[in-house]
Every structure is written in structure tokens, then in C-alpha cells.
Design an enzyme around this catalytic site. Structure first.
Site, PDB file in Angstrom:
ATOM      1  N   GLY A 133       0.832  -1.221   0.000  1.00 25.52           N
ATOM      2  CA  GLY A 133       0.000   0.000   0.000  1.00 25.52           C
ATOM      3  C   GLY A 133       0.852   1.252   0.000  1.00 25.52           C
ATOM      4  N   ARG A 159       0.537   5.688  -1.952  1.00 29.76           N
ATOM      5  CA  ARG A 159       0.004   6.974  -1.469  1.00 29.76           C
ATOM      6  C   ARG A 159      -0.301   6.850   0.027  1.00 29.76           C
ATOM      7  NH1 ARG A 159      -4.886   4.812  -4.390  1.00 29.76           N
ATOM      8  NH2 ARG A 159      -6.308   4.296  -2.676  1.00 29.76           N
ATOM      9  N   SER A 162      -6.175  -0.206  12.974  1.00 30.65           N
ATOM     10  CA  SER A 162      -6.905   1.072  13.030  1.00 30.65           C
ATOM     11  C   SER A 162      -7.570   1.172  14.392  1.00 30.65           C
ATOM     12  CB  SER A 162      -7.986   1.098  11.949  1.00 30.65           C
ATOM     13  OG  SER A 162      -8.882   2.160  12.176  1.00 30.65           O
ATOM     14  N   TYR A 194     -14.866  -3.321   8.005  1.00 29.68           N
ATOM     15  CA  TYR A 194     -13.553  -2.705   8.234  1.00 29.68           C
ATOM     16  C   TYR A 194     -13.093  -2.930   9.683  1.00 29.68           C
ATOM     17  CZ  TYR A 194     -10.002   1.035   8.176  1.00 29.68           C
ATOM     18  OH  TYR A 194      -8.836   1.764   8.261  1.00 29.68           O
ATOM     19  N   ALA A 219     -14.060  -5.203  11.820  1.00 33.88           N
ATOM     20  CA  ALA A 219     -13.769  -6.629  12.072  1.00 33.88           C
ATOM     21  C   ALA A 219     -12.416  -7.002  11.477  1.00 33.88           C
ATOM     22  CB  ALA A 219     -14.874  -7.504  11.474  1.00 33.88           C
ATOM     23  N   LYS A 267      -9.858  -5.053  11.052  1.00 29.52           N
ATOM     24  CA  LYS A 267      -8.767  -4.419  11.792  1.00 29.52           C
ATOM     25  C   LYS A 267      -8.591  -5.047  13.186  1.00 29.52           C
ATOM     26  CE  LYS A 267      -7.401  -1.569   8.596  1.00 29.52           C
ATOM     27  NZ  LYS A 267      -6.096  -1.747   7.960  1.00 29.52           N
ATOM     28  N   ILE A 269      -6.181  10.161   9.843  1.00 23.15           N
ATOM     29  CA  ILE A 269      -4.954  10.582   9.148  1.00 23.15           C
ATOM     30  C   ILE A 269      -5.321  11.159   7.777  1.00 23.15           C
ATOM     31  CG2 ILE A 269      -2.666   9.845   8.363  1.00 23.15           C
ATOM     32  CD1 ILE A 269      -3.069   9.432  11.394  1.00 23.15           C
TER      33      ILE A 269
END
Ligand code: NAI
Length: 247
Positions: free
Chosen positions: A13, A16, A143, A155, A157, A159, A188
Site C-alpha cells: 500500500g 500513497r 486502526s 472494516y 472486524a 482491523k 490521518i
């Protein structure tokens, strides 16, 4: 001080946002990098900046991290090019938000596949090599949503799963000289958060004791520390980089 001189790192990732900030932080400390993203051409601006700013050695690779073969190719490429692998950062991630009653199977499965299975495949591929080396640093980007977040069941779950995977890897690999830790960014400034409606952004900022959004560079600095020799006795930990958002 170049704390990572002679080290080789993989960052997923990396084209960017946070992954790019992590790549810069590791390169600034002297690491050679295998940078990865969905499409190679998206890595070009990142590569150019790294070379101009830090010199150093970089290899760019693409592919879907939800496919286990991608991680195997990344580790193989690091070994073929540099001869060893010291640091792995699982940062690639996506969100496809929706309330639970509206989440389709496909959206649920895709987020779990990229965010959790992707990190598992990377950990497994790195573990094979690092076990032989008897050394290594594995750092995953989870996160603060791991605690649960409205409209982000998939998302959140994924993380939370990343944290459990990280801690299990720390138990299994710790005796072999390998550490595995997770970083949980808060809010962020990246493409992912720019899509958040401005009203919701304002409400979020009001909840952050630091009263500002974080930067990818600030997450990168935490990763660079966990990757360094100074962090050798930190294992299985979860570090929030959130300006205190979870307090
Ligand atoms: P972003 O959307 O700006 O960048 C995502 C990166 O992941 C890109 O380089 C993209 O190419 C890569 N990627 C996406 N799907 C992929 C796939 N299937 N295979 C390979 N690469 C893929 O996202 P951002 O904000 O930089 O997030 C990076 C990580 O940090 C993610 O895991 C995200 O969940 C996490 N995070 C972000 C927060 C934020 O506030 N931006 C907060 C907490 C965690």
C-alpha cells in the site's frame, strides 16, 4: 542517524497515503525497499521522490494483496534482489462502508480479503524467510476502528482481526528473534479520509485531544521506530497513533 542502514523492507500500500509516509520514513533511515501497490504506475511518483530525497535502492511491485501469491512474490523479489528481508509492513487496506443491514456478502468479503487475509498472507510469506534468518520485524497497520465503528462492520472486524493475528504471530515468532507489532492510526490525512463528509470530519476533530488530523509521516515515524534495533524488546504490542482519539 541512519538506524536502518543495511536493512531491507517490504511496504504494501505504498503508492500513497500512510504507506507512502512509511516508505519515506524507512528510506530516510537508510532501508532498501520493496514498495507495493495495486498498480505499478501509481508507484512512480513515490519512487521518484524516494530516489531524489534519499538515494538508496528500491524495487516496485504490483498485484492484489488479497491473492496469496502476491505476498509470496514480494518476499521472493526481496530475497532475489537484496539477499535478505528484515522488515515487513502490511499497510494496504480499503474501506467499503455501510450499515450492517445493507452490507452485501461481496462487500463484506472483499474488505476482509484485502485487510485481513492480505495481512495474513504477507505474515506467512515473511515468516518462512525470517524463521530461517532468526530475525525480523513485522509491523501491521490496524486502526482505532478495531474497537468498532458505526457503518464499518467489515472494516472494524478486519482491523480487530489484524490485531489478533499480530499478537499470535508475536507469540509464535518471538522465540525466533522476530517481533510483530501493530499500529493503529486514528484520523490521518489521506485519500481514504478525504471522502469523509466535512460535518463528520469536524465532529471527529472535536473528539481528538490534539485537535488536528494526523499525517502519514507521523505514522511512518512510529513504524521506523518499531523497525529499529532500539525496539527489539517490544513485541505483540498495539500502538495508537491517533492524537489521543481513543481516550
Ligand atoms: P489509501 O486509500 O490512501 O491507500 C491505500 C493503499 O493500499 C494504496 O497504495 C493502494 O494501492 C493499496 N491497496 C488497496 N487495495 C489493495 C489491494 N487489494 N492490493 C494491494 N494494494 C492495495 O489509504 P490510507 O489512508 O493510506 O490507509 C493505509 C492503511 O492505513 C489502510 O490499511 C487503512 O485501513 C489504514 N488506516 C488509515 C487511516 C486513515 O485515517 N487514513 C486510519 C486507520 C487506519
Amino acid at each position: 542517524m541512519n538506524t536502518l542502514e543495511g536493512k531491507v523492507a517490504i511496504v504494501t500500500g505504498a503508492s500513497r497515503g500512510i504507506g507512502r509516509g512509511i516508505s519515506q520514513a524507512l528510506a530516510a533511515e537508510g532501508a532498501a525497499l520493496v514498495v507495493h501497490a495495486t498498480q505499478r504506475e501509481h508507484l512512480e511518483p513515490c519512487l521518484q521522490q524516494l530516489k531524489e530525497q534519499f538515494g538508496g535502492q528500491y524495487l516496485a511491485m504490483d498485484g492484489d494483496i488479497a491473492q496469496s501469491s502476491t505476498s509470496e512474490q514480494l518476499v521472493q523479489a526481496a530475497m532475489d534482489t537484496f539477499g535478505h528481508l528484515d522488515i515487513v509492513v502490511g499497510c494496504a487496506g480499503i474501506n467499503r462502508d455501510g450499515m450492517i443491514h445493507k452490507l452485501s456478502n461481496a462487500v463484506w468479503e472483499r474488505v476482509l480479503a484485502v485487510n485481513l487475509s492480505g495481512v495474513f498472507y504477507l505474515t506467512r510469506a515473511a515468516a518462512h524467510t525470517m524463521r530461517q534468518q532468526q530475525s525480523g520485524r513485522i509491523i501491521h497497520i490496524s486502526s482505532i476502528a478495531r474497537h468498532g465503528n458505526l457503518g464499518q462492520a467489515n472494516y472494524a472486524a478486519s482491523k480487530a482481526g489484524v490485531v489478533a493475528l499480530t499478537q499470535t504471530a508475536a507469540l509464535e515468532l518471538g522465540p525466533l528473534g522476530i517481533t510483530c507489532n501493530a499500529i493503529c492510526p486514528g484520523f490521518i490525512n489521506t485519500d481514504m479520509t478525504r471522502t469523509v463528509p466535512s460535518g463528520a470530519q469536524d465532529r471527529m476533530l472535536a473528539r481528538i485531544p490534539a485537535r488536528r488530523i494526523g499525517t502519514p509521516e507521523e505514522v511512518g515515524a512510529a513504524v521506523a521506530f518499531l523497525a529499529s534495533d532500539q525496539a527489539g524488546y517490544i513485541n505483540g504490542q498495539v500502538l495508537d497513533v491517533s492524537g489521543g482519539l481513543t481516550l
